[in-house]
Design a protein around this motif. Structure first.
Motif, PDB file in Angstrom:
ATOM      1  N   PHE A 150       0.723  -1.129  -0.018  1.00 38.22           N
ATOM      2  CA  PHE A 150      -0.007   0.001  -0.099  1.00 38.22           C
ATOM      3  C   PHE A 150       0.941   1.290  -0.092  1.00 38.22           C
ATOM      4  O   PHE A 150       1.368   1.560   0.990  1.00 38.22           O
ATOM      5  N   ASN A 151       1.222   1.758  -1.088  1.00 38.75           N
ATOM      6  CA  ASN A 151       2.082   2.859  -1.497  1.00 38.75           C
ATOM      7  C   ASN A 151       1.937   4.519  -0.966  1.00 38.75           C
ATOM      8  O   ASN A 151       2.564   5.138  -0.788  1.00 38.75           O
ATOM      9  N   SER A 152       0.635   4.696  -0.893  1.00 37.83           N
ATOM     10  CA  SER A 152       0.255   5.850  -0.454  1.00 37.83           C
ATOM     11  C   SER A 152       0.439   6.113   0.977  1.00 37.83           C
ATOM     12  O   SER A 152       0.252   5.106   1.684  1.00 37.83           O
ATOM     13  N   ASP A 153       0.491   7.215   1.406  1.00 39.81           N
ATOM     14  CA  ASP A 153       0.722   7.663   2.724  1.00 39.81           C
ATOM     15  C   ASP A 153      -0.711   7.444   3.655  1.00 39.81           C
ATOM     16  O   ASP A 153      -0.735   6.945   4.628  1.00 39.81           O
ATOM     17  N   ILE A 154      -1.700   8.069   2.972  1.00 41.41           N
ATOM     18  CA  ILE A 154      -3.015   8.080   3.464  1.00 41.41           C
ATOM     19  C   ILE A 154      -4.193   7.816   2.477  1.00 41.41           C
ATOM     20  O   ILE A 154      -3.906   7.964   1.253  1.00 41.41           O
ATOM     21  N   TYR A 155      -5.145   7.346   3.147  1.00 40.92           N
ATOM     22  CA  TYR A 155      -6.380   6.748   1.925  1.00 40.92           C
ATOM     23  C   TYR A 155      -7.505   7.637   2.410  1.00 40.92           C
ATOM     24  O   TYR A 155      -7.731   7.659   3.571  1.00 40.92           O
ATOM     25  N   VAL A 156      -8.200   8.157   1.348  1.00 37.90           N
ATOM     26  CA  VAL A 156      -9.722   8.712   1.866  1.00 37.90           C
ATOM     27  C   VAL A 156     -10.476   7.807   1.250  1.00 37.90           C
ATOM     28  O   VAL A 156     -10.710   7.879  -0.133  1.00 37.90           O
ATOM     29  N   PHE A 157     -11.577   7.556   1.774  1.00 36.54           N
ATOM     30  CA  PHE A 157     -12.696   6.670   1.493  1.00 36.54           C
ATOM     31  C   PHE A 157     -13.868   7.533   1.553  1.00 36.54           C
ATOM     32  O   PHE A 157     -14.356   7.785   2.634  1.00 36.54           O
ATOM     33  N   ALA A 158     -14.595   7.832   0.487  1.00 39.19           N
ATOM     34  CA  ALA A 158     -15.866   8.646   0.318  1.00 39.19           C
ATOM     35  C   ALA A 158     -16.968   7.995  -0.039  1.00 39.19           C
ATOM     36  O   ALA A 158     -16.896   7.080  -0.930  1.00 39.19           O
ATOM     37  N   GLN A 159     -18.012   8.288   0.864  1.00 35.23           N
ATOM     38  CA  GLN A 159     -19.133   7.564   0.543  1.00 35.23           C
ATOM     39  C   GLN A 159     -20.258   8.687   0.439  1.00 35.23           C
ATOM     40  O   GLN A 159     -20.571   9.620   1.217  1.00 35.23           O
ATOM     41  N   VAL A 160     -21.154   8.403  -0.501  1.00 30.93           N
ATOM     42  CA  VAL A 160     -22.222   9.317  -0.771  1.00 30.93           C
ATOM     43  C   VAL A 160     -23.395   8.919  -0.479  1.00 30.93           C
ATOM     44  O   VAL A 160     -23.789   7.688  -1.107  1.00 30.93           O
ATOM     45  N   ARG A 161     -24.276   9.701   0.335  1.00 33.87           N
ATOM     46  CA  ARG A 161     -25.584   9.084   0.565  1.00 33.87           C
ATOM     47  C   ARG A 161     -26.490   9.471  -0.477  1.00 33.87           C
ATOM     48  O   ARG A 161     -26.904  10.754  -0.592  1.00 33.87           O
ATOM     49  N   LEU A 162     -27.339   8.412  -0.812  1.00 35.39           N
ATOM     50  CA  LEU A 162     -28.243   8.743  -1.887  1.00 35.39           C
ATOM     51  C   LEU A 162     -29.565   7.986  -1.334  1.00 35.39           C
ATOM     52  O   LEU A 162     -29.749   7.124  -0.472  1.00 35.39           O
ATOM     53  N   ASP A 163     -30.458   8.606  -2.138  1.00 35.96           N
ATOM     54  CA  ASP A 163     -32.093   7.942  -1.761  1.00 35.96           C
ATOM     55  C   ASP A 163     -32.254   6.622  -2.038  1.00 35.96           C
ATOM     56  O   ASP A 163     -32.415   6.281  -3.237  1.00 35.96           O
ATOM     57  N   ASN A 164     -32.428   5.816  -1.289  1.00 30.50           N
ATOM     58  CA  ASN A 164     -32.642   4.234  -1.417  1.00 30.50           C
ATOM     59  C   ASN A 164     -34.111   4.262  -2.371  1.00 30.50           C
ATOM     60  O   ASN A 164     -34.255   3.168  -3.196  1.00 30.50           O
ATOM     61  N   ASP A 165     -35.157   5.007  -2.356  1.00 33.22           N
ATOM     62  CA  ASP A 165     -36.221   4.848  -3.148  1.00 33.22           C
ATOM     63  C   ASP A 165     -35.933   5.351  -4.514  1.00 33.22           C
ATOM     64  O   ASP A 165     -36.585   4.583  -5.325  1.00 33.22           O
ATOM     65  N   GLN A 196     -33.352  10.646 -11.943  1.00 30.37           N
ATOM     66  CA  GLN A 196     -32.060  10.883 -12.410  1.00 30.37           C
ATOM     67  C   GLN A 196     -31.580  12.287 -11.974  1.00 30.37           C
ATOM     68  O   GLN A 196     -30.453  12.244 -11.450  1.00 30.37           O
ATOM     69  N   HIS A 197     -32.590  13.336 -12.008  1.00 26.36           N
ATOM     70  CA  HIS A 197     -32.164  14.240 -11.688  1.00 26.36           C
ATOM     71  C   HIS A 197     -32.112  14.357 -10.520  1.00 26.36           C
ATOM     72  O   HIS A 197     -31.002  15.110  -9.731  1.00 26.36           O
ATOM     73  N   SER A 198     -32.581  13.877  -9.601  1.00 27.81           N
ATOM     74  CA  SER A 198     -32.532  13.800  -8.120  1.00 27.81           C
ATOM     75  C   SER A 198     -31.431  13.240  -7.693  1.00 27.81           C
ATOM     76  O   SER A 198     -30.743  13.552  -6.658  1.00 27.81           O
ATOM     77  N   VAL A 199     -31.122  11.936  -8.313  1.00 22.15           N
ATOM     78  CA  VAL A 199     -29.793  11.170  -7.880  1.00 22.15           C
ATOM     79  C   VAL A 199     -28.381  12.139  -8.070  1.00 22.15           C
ATOM     80  O   VAL A 199     -27.719  12.343  -7.281  1.00 22.15           O
ATOM     81  N   ARG A 200     -28.636  12.861  -9.284  1.00 21.19           N
ATOM     82  CA  ARG A 200     -27.250  13.787  -9.643  1.00 21.19           C
ATOM     83  C   ARG A 200     -27.210  14.952  -8.738  1.00 21.19           C
ATOM     84  O   ARG A 200     -26.297  15.177  -8.300  1.00 21.19           O
TER      85      ARG A 200
END
Length: 248
Positions: free
Chosen positions: A123-138, A172-176
């Motif tokens: 694992f060559n990078s010094d730090i890792y950033v994990f991004a999670q996007v909350r989207l509407d399940n409906d 799709q507009h809502s998701v974007r």
């Protein structure tokens, strides 16, 4: 690597006597599906980069390095923090994905000073950033339902009613819109040493990151502060190697 100067979108695509479009047209055509996992990954890198740029005294990016995205680089971002070179990898997912996990595997990092890859995977990078996007399940369920109906009409040329198309575009507009709203983003920041312990089979579950005290969580407003803290904690554990000595 020194980046190219950015295009502004007005450049013409075509021949000397016939225009087929512009660079802006191409960007719109190829990147409008911003919730697509690949494009969302590019967006995640952009979001982290632009956010850290708001604190130039803390995160000093090398001249010209990130004017545009470097596709083949080992690291997604490289900057100086308190005089030390910090290499960053950024991963992304969203809550509509069937498996709530990030892909994260060791690799043979490129050593600029030697102009070759490292012999062993790590694992060559010094730090890792994990991004999670909350989207509407409906919204996700509605999209799946509509697509299922359309696919069932294969023998009818995938016929779509005007009402179905209108509903699909609305969702799709809502998701974007949700993807572009940075209040829907959460970030998990961890050191390389911690990531190497957590990654099993090239995957790290969101739940694993959430429940690990060595992983630091942030929202968009605290991202700079938390990344800075992880950088500070990481620097004493680093050893100087050819990658640090190489000039960016």
């Amino acid at each position: 690597m020194f980046a190219l100067e950015n295009l502004d979108g007005h450049e013409i695509i075509g021949t000397s006597d016939k225009k087929i479009g512009s660079v802006l047209d191409f960007w719109s055509w190829s990147y409008s599906n911003i919730s697509n996992p690949f494009i969302r990954g590019y967006l995640a890198e952009y979001v982290v980069y632009k956010t850290l740029q708001t604190q130039p005294d803390q995160f000093q990016f090398y001249d010209g390095y990130h004017l545009n995205r470097n596709e083949m680089d080992q690291d997604d971002l490289v900057f100086s923090y308190q005089g030390s070179k910090i290499r960053v990898q950024i991963k992304s997912t969203d809550t509509l994905c069937q498996k709530q996990e990030f892909s994260c595997s060791p690799s043979r990092g490129f050593v600029a000073g030697d102009n070759k890859n490292q012999p062993e995977k790590s694992f060559n990078s010094d730090i890792y950033v994990f991004a999670q996007v909350r989207l509407d399940n409906d919204d996700g369920q509605r999209i799946n339902n509509i697509l299922s109906v359309w696919n069932s009409r294969e023998n009818e040329g995938f016929y779509k009613t005007p009402e179905e198309k209108a509903e699909y575009h609305r969702i799709q507009h809502s998701v974007r819109s949700d993807v572009m709203n940075l209040n829907n983003w959460s970030f998990y920041i961890a050191s390389s040493s911690e990531v190497s312990k957590l990654a099993e089979g090239g995957k790290i579950a969101v739940e694993t990151l959430e429940n690990n005290r060595a992983v630091h969580k942030a929202d968009i407003n605290s991202l700079c502060r938390v990344v800075g803290r992880v950088c500070f904690l990481t620097i004493p554990n680093r050893t100087m190697d050819n990658r640090d000595k190489a000039t960016s």
